[in-house]
Design an enzyme around this catalytic site. Sequence first.
Site, PDB file in Angstrom:
ATOM      1  N   SER A  18       4.285   8.920 -10.824  1.00  0.00           N
ATOM      2  CA  SER A  18       5.048   8.283  -9.734  1.00  0.00           C
ATOM      3  C   SER A  18       6.452   8.576  -9.755  1.00  0.00           C
ATOM      4  O   SER A  18       6.863   7.971 -10.713  1.00  0.00           O
ATOM      5  CB  SER A  18       4.513   6.718  -9.849  1.00  0.00           C
ATOM      6  OG  SER A  18       5.181   6.121  -8.566  1.00  0.00           O
ATOM      7  N   LYS A  51       3.154  11.354  -6.983  1.00  0.00           N
ATOM      8  CA  LYS A  51       3.385  10.493  -5.971  1.00  0.00           C
ATOM      9  C   LYS A  51       4.857  10.366  -5.637  1.00  0.00           C
ATOM     10  O   LYS A  51       5.760  10.108  -6.603  1.00  0.00           O
ATOM     11  CB  LYS A  51       2.594   9.138  -6.470  1.00  0.00           C
ATOM     12  CG  LYS A  51       2.813   8.048  -5.466  1.00  0.00           C
ATOM     13  CD  LYS A  51       1.932   6.754  -5.867  1.00  0.00           C
ATOM     14  CE  LYS A  51       2.991   5.491  -6.236  1.00  0.00           C
ATOM     15  NZ  LYS A  51       1.956   4.539  -6.587  1.00  0.00           N
ATOM     16  N   LYS A  53       7.785   8.155  -4.118  1.00  0.00           N
ATOM     17  CA  LYS A  53       8.248   6.981  -3.508  1.00  0.00           C
ATOM     18  C   LYS A  53       8.943   7.358  -2.182  1.00  0.00           C
ATOM     19  O   LYS A  53       9.774   8.102  -2.057  1.00  0.00           O
ATOM     20  CB  LYS A  53       9.081   5.959  -4.519  1.00  0.00           C
ATOM     21  CG  LYS A  53       8.178   5.412  -5.282  1.00  0.00           C
ATOM     22  CD  LYS A  53       7.379   4.561  -5.186  1.00  0.00           C
ATOM     23  CE  LYS A  53       6.596   3.693  -6.337  1.00  0.00           C
ATOM     24  NZ  LYS A  53       5.668   2.450  -5.825  1.00  0.00           N
ATOM     25  N   ASP A  79       4.245   6.563  -1.495  1.00  0.00           N
ATOM     26  CA  ASP A  79       4.044   5.246  -1.513  1.00  0.00           C
ATOM     27  C   ASP A  79       5.237   4.696  -0.892  1.00  0.00           C
ATOM     28  O   ASP A  79       6.289   4.855  -1.440  1.00  0.00           O
ATOM     29  CB  ASP A  79       3.703   4.980  -2.914  1.00  0.00           C
ATOM     30  CG  ASP A  79       3.395   3.231  -3.190  1.00  0.00           C
ATOM     31  OD1 ASP A  79       3.357   2.685  -1.978  1.00  0.00           O
ATOM     32  OD2 ASP A  79       3.422   2.904  -4.336  1.00  0.00           O
ATOM     33  N   GLU A 118       0.339   5.607   0.759  1.00  0.00           N
ATOM     34  CA  GLU A 118       0.027   4.200   0.225  1.00  0.00           C
ATOM     35  C   GLU A 118       0.912   3.229   0.802  1.00  0.00           C
ATOM     36  O   GLU A 118       1.989   3.187   0.976  1.00  0.00           O
ATOM     37  CB  GLU A 118       0.351   4.099  -1.366  1.00  0.00           C
ATOM     38  CG  GLU A 118      -0.016   3.110  -2.040  1.00  0.00           C
ATOM     39  CD  GLU A 118       0.221   3.350  -3.755  1.00  0.00           C
ATOM     40  OE1 GLU A 118       0.418   4.543  -4.152  1.00  0.00           O
ATOM     41  OE2 GLU A 118       0.298   2.439  -4.581  1.00  0.00           O
ATOM     42  N   ASP A 134      -2.426  -0.947  -1.391  1.00  0.00           N
ATOM     43  CA  ASP A 134      -2.025  -1.505  -3.002  1.00  0.00           C
ATOM     44  C   ASP A 134      -1.728  -3.000  -2.575  1.00  0.00           C
ATOM     45  O   ASP A 134      -2.581  -3.764  -2.911  1.00  0.00           O
ATOM     46  CB  ASP A 134      -0.741  -0.569  -3.318  1.00  0.00           C
ATOM     47  CG  ASP A 134      -0.058  -1.336  -4.740  1.00  0.00           C
ATOM     48  OD1 ASP A 134      -0.830  -2.117  -5.401  1.00  0.00           O
ATOM     49  OD2 ASP A 134       0.879  -0.745  -5.253  1.00  0.00           O
ATOM     50  N   LYS A 180      -5.168  -2.144  -9.484  1.00  0.00           N
ATOM     51  CA  LYS A 180      -4.403  -2.599 -10.317  1.00  0.00           C
ATOM     52  C   LYS A 180      -4.947  -3.866 -10.827  1.00  0.00           C
ATOM     53  O   LYS A 180      -5.066  -4.843  -9.910  1.00  0.00           O
ATOM     54  CB  LYS A 180      -3.002  -2.909  -9.893  1.00  0.00           C
ATOM     55  CG  LYS A 180      -2.176  -1.554  -9.818  1.00  0.00           C
ATOM     56  CD  LYS A 180      -0.632  -2.099  -9.075  1.00  0.00           C
ATOM     57  CE  LYS A 180       0.096  -1.022  -8.501  1.00  0.00           C
ATOM     58  NZ  LYS A 180       1.312  -1.054  -8.027  1.00  0.00           N
ATOM     59  N   GLY A 185      -0.387   1.609 -11.386  1.00  0.00           N
ATOM     60  CA  GLY A 185       0.393   1.478 -12.654  1.00  0.00           C
ATOM     61  C   GLY A 185       1.622   0.349 -12.171  1.00  0.00           C
ATOM     62  O   GLY A 185       2.052   0.433 -11.025  1.00  0.00           O
TER      63      GLY A 185
HETATM   64  O1  OSB Z   1       3.767   0.433  -5.766  1.00  0.00           O
HETATM   65  O2  OSB Z   1       2.711   1.637  -7.301  1.00  0.00           O
HETATM   66  C1  OSB Z   1       3.659   0.746  -7.104  1.00  0.00           C
HETATM   67  C2  OSB Z   1       5.710   0.652 -10.229  1.00  0.00           C
HETATM   68  C3  OSB Z   1       6.261  -0.670 -10.160  1.00  0.00           C
HETATM   69  C4  OSB Z   1       5.670  -1.389  -9.065  1.00  0.00           C
HETATM   70  C5  OSB Z   1       4.961  -1.025  -8.009  1.00  0.00           C
HETATM   71  C6  OSB Z   1       4.323   0.361  -8.204  1.00  0.00           C
HETATM   72  C7  OSB Z   1       4.804   1.241  -9.279  1.00  0.00           C
HETATM   73  C8  OSB Z   1       4.387   2.661  -9.297  1.00  0.00           C
HETATM   74  C9  OSB Z   1       4.662   3.181 -10.796  1.00  0.00           C
HETATM   75  O3  OSB Z   1       4.292   3.359  -8.339  1.00  0.00           O
HETATM   76  C10 OSB Z   1       3.276   3.431 -10.977  1.00  0.00           C
HETATM   77  C11 OSB Z   1       3.511   3.819 -12.845  1.00  0.00           C
HETATM   78  O4  OSB Z   1       3.685   4.925 -13.432  1.00  0.00           O
HETATM   79  O5  OSB Z   1       3.189   2.752 -13.635  1.00  0.00           O
HETATM   80 MG    MG Z   2       2.048   1.063  -4.685  1.00  0.00          MG
END
Ligand code: OSB
Ligand code: MG
Length: 372
Positions: A138, A164, A166, A191, A216, A241, A265, A293
Amino acid sequence: MANLKIDSVELRLVRMQLIAPFETSFGVERDRDCLILKIDSEGAMGWGECVAVRNPGYSYETTETAWHILTEFFIPEILSKRLQSVEDLRNRLRIFKGHPLARAGLELAIWDLLGVTSGRSLQDLLGGVVPQVPVGVSVGIQEDADTLVKVVGKYVVQGYRRVKLKIKPGRDVHEVRAVREAFPDLPLQVDANAAYDLEDIDIFKALDEFQLLLIEQPLAEDDLVDHSSLQAQLQTPICLDESILSVRHTRQALQIDACRVVNIKQARIGGLQEALAVHDLCHAASIPVWCGGMLETGIGRAANLALASLPGFQLPGDISATDRYYNVDIAVPRFHLNADSTIDVPTGLGLGVSVDLDALERFTLRKALLSK
Ligand code: OSB
Ligand code: MG
């Protein structure tokens, strides 16, 4: 039947330096705070991680609310009691509302204890089936599109076969186009962390052209209905999510076609037991799920790997190697990326990782020992 007497719970507020800042639509994280729990039960111990961070950006919970809820309510409910199962813990906590991240952190320590005391791995307890799980990375919001392409390239060279990105308003179509042009065949997803609303339909129509695996959490976390309207106008599957906090939310989201993929999660869903139920529901409905994650330490990452080894996890997880997050982690051994973009699921008892007590002590900002 297990029989765990809860002698004491040690709670620590921990701060760990991230290798690189992680920017999302709700802010930048440079170092990550979390809570680490250790339960002692007649000489055995179980570790858990509560992934709440300093700010209520992803979730309303913060390290301070989780500390409060755990020390004042959740932990006193089990101190000096005997627990025979995770269901026992869940029943005791049923009188309290909300706070899934705090709940999941405590439940994780119980799962670890159950594994350690019964001689089984967490993967085995959960019903995981594969020895390695496919993973991706990510990537946070970067300075500009060129930097983003470079950062993605670095991860591709490291062997990540799914990326992924952001996104946030103003940092979306241009960035995704740049990455797609540089990596025409790379499995790619985005995301938004709830940063948009239905008026932004033109942005999603544009994103719909980039062969994304999924989009996402485009809209607000408490809005399944608008997600359903958006999904009806898009080819790309929407994945939820933040909106999915329980098996009931999942059922309702699927009923109204608010999403076609689910990010599981265990933390957000209030623990591994409820996460299993979401997995089972989606698996039965042929809805693909994948493991999200929260920049976990090796403790939480071990749990994510075990969970992601269940059969319904059909898309790569946001479970990257330790060196994507931390120079020094509190759990050993570190997790490495295999050449086929997978990570090995731990096979030791419980979580299957050991805690580096020196590192843990160095990263601890505050601790409390609760016992009766
Ligand atoms: O929205 O998936 C998310 C990290 C912190 C809070 C929210 C998210 C995330 C990530 C990181 O996308 C995923 C990871 O590598 O742990
Ligand atoms: Mg997310």
